[in-house]
Design a protein around this motif. Structure first.
Motif, PDB file in Angstrom:
ATOM      1  N   GLY A 136      -4.252   4.893  -3.656  1.00 22.59           N
ATOM      2  CA  GLY A 136      -5.629   5.254  -3.325  1.00 22.59           C
ATOM      3  C   GLY A 136      -6.135   6.436  -4.121  1.00 22.59           C
ATOM      4  N   ASP A 158       1.153   4.913   0.961  1.00 25.81           N
ATOM      5  CA  ASP A 158       0.433   5.693   1.953  1.00 25.81           C
ATOM      6  C   ASP A 158       1.364   6.721   2.568  1.00 25.81           C
ATOM      7  N   ARG A 165       3.671  -1.150   3.718  1.00 23.56           N
ATOM      8  CA  ARG A 165       3.166   0.195   3.490  1.00 23.56           C
ATOM      9  C   ARG A 165       4.362   1.104   3.235  1.00 23.56           C
ATOM     10  N   LEU A 222      -6.225   5.485   0.801  1.00 22.71           N
ATOM     11  CA  LEU A 222      -6.711   4.106   0.830  1.00 22.71           C
ATOM     12  C   LEU A 222      -7.590   3.882   2.043  1.00 22.71           C
ATOM     13  N   GLY A 280       3.284   5.489   5.386  1.00 26.33           N
ATOM     14  CA  GLY A 280       4.109   4.314   5.124  1.00 26.33           C
ATOM     15  C   GLY A 280       5.576   4.572   5.406  1.00 26.33           C
ATOM     16  N   ALA A 326       0.848  -1.193   0.000  1.00 28.92           N
ATOM     17  CA  ALA A 326       0.000   0.000   0.000  1.00 28.92           C
ATOM     18  C   ALA A 326       0.881   1.239   0.000  1.00 28.92           C
ATOM     19  N   ARG A 345      -5.514  -0.753   3.807  1.00 30.09           N
ATOM     20  CA  ARG A 345      -4.137  -0.321   4.086  1.00 30.09           C
ATOM     21  C   ARG A 345      -3.507  -1.223   5.150  1.00 30.09           C
ATOM     22  N   GLU A 346      -4.245  -1.541   6.193  1.00 27.56           N
ATOM     23  CA  GLU A 346      -3.717  -2.383   7.281  1.00 27.56           C
ATOM     24  C   GLU A 346      -3.539  -3.836   6.854  1.00 27.56           C
TER      25      GLU A 346
END
Length: 156
Positions: free
Chosen positions: A104, A74, A120, A109, A77, A72, A114-115
Motif C-alpha cells: 500500500g 499489512d 495477509r 492498503l 498480517g 496483501a 486488504r480483506e
C-alpha cells in the motif's frame, strides 16, 4: 507461476532502485518476478486518507492479473519466518495461478482490498520506509526461491 509485486508509490531513491533491480535480475528466466508501481493518490487537506486509499485500491485492482492469488502486505498480517515464506512459495507454485503481492501507499492498503486478499502477511514488526519494504520483500522472495530450489544463497 509469475510473481507480481504491485506497489503504490512514487519513484524510489537510487539506492532502493538499484537494490530492487539487483534482486529482480537474480531470478532465473524460468521464474518471472515483476515489480510494478501504481500512482499514489496525492494527499491534501481536503482529501482524507480513506478517499486516497480507495483511489489507490482501484489502481491496484486494475493492475492485478486475472485470477491471481492476492497477498496483501499489512502490519496486521501474519508473521512469517523466511522458511515459512519458502513454504508459501511452494504452495503458490501448486495453485496454477499468478501471485500478486500488494504494498500500500503512505496510509496502507484500503481495508476492503486488504480483506479481499487471499492472504495477509507482515514483513516485519518494525515500521519500514516504503522503499525499504520493497527491497526487503524482493530479497525475501529471492531467498524463498533459493531455499525451494536448493540454491546456496540461503545458509541455514
Amino acid at each position: 507461476m509469475k510473481i507480481h509485486v504491485l506497489a503504490v508509490g512514487q519513484r524510489l531513491p537510487d539506492w532502493a532502485e538499484a537494490a530492487c533491480a539487483d534482486y529482480l535480475k537474480r531470478f532465473p528466466p524460468t521464474q518471472r518476478v515483476v515489480l510494478q508501481t501504481v500512482k499514489a493518490e496525492p494527499r491534501t487537506d481536503t482529501r482524507g486518507a480513506e478517499a486516497c486509499m480507495a483511489a489507490e485500491a482501484e489502481r491496484l485492482r486494475a493492475a492485478l492479473p486475472k485470477s491471481a492469488h492476492v497477498v496483501a502486505l499489512d502490519e496486521r498480517g501474519q508473521r512469517c519466518t523466511t522458511e515459512q515464506i519458502a513454504q508459501r512459495w511452494q504452495r503458490w507454485q501448486h495453485l496454477g495461478a499468478d501471485v500478486a503481492l500488494l504494498i500500500g501507499g503512505p496510509d496502507g492498503l484500503n481495508p476492503a482490498l486488504r480483506e479481499q486478499a487471499h492472504e495477509r502477511l507482515r514483513l516485519s514488526d518494525l515500521t519500514l520506509p516504503h522503499a525499504l519494504a520493497r527491497v526487503v520483500l524482493l530479497e525475501q522472495l529471492y531467498r524463498a526461491w533459493s531455499i525451494v530450489h536448493g540454491h546456496p544463497y540461503h545458509r541455514a
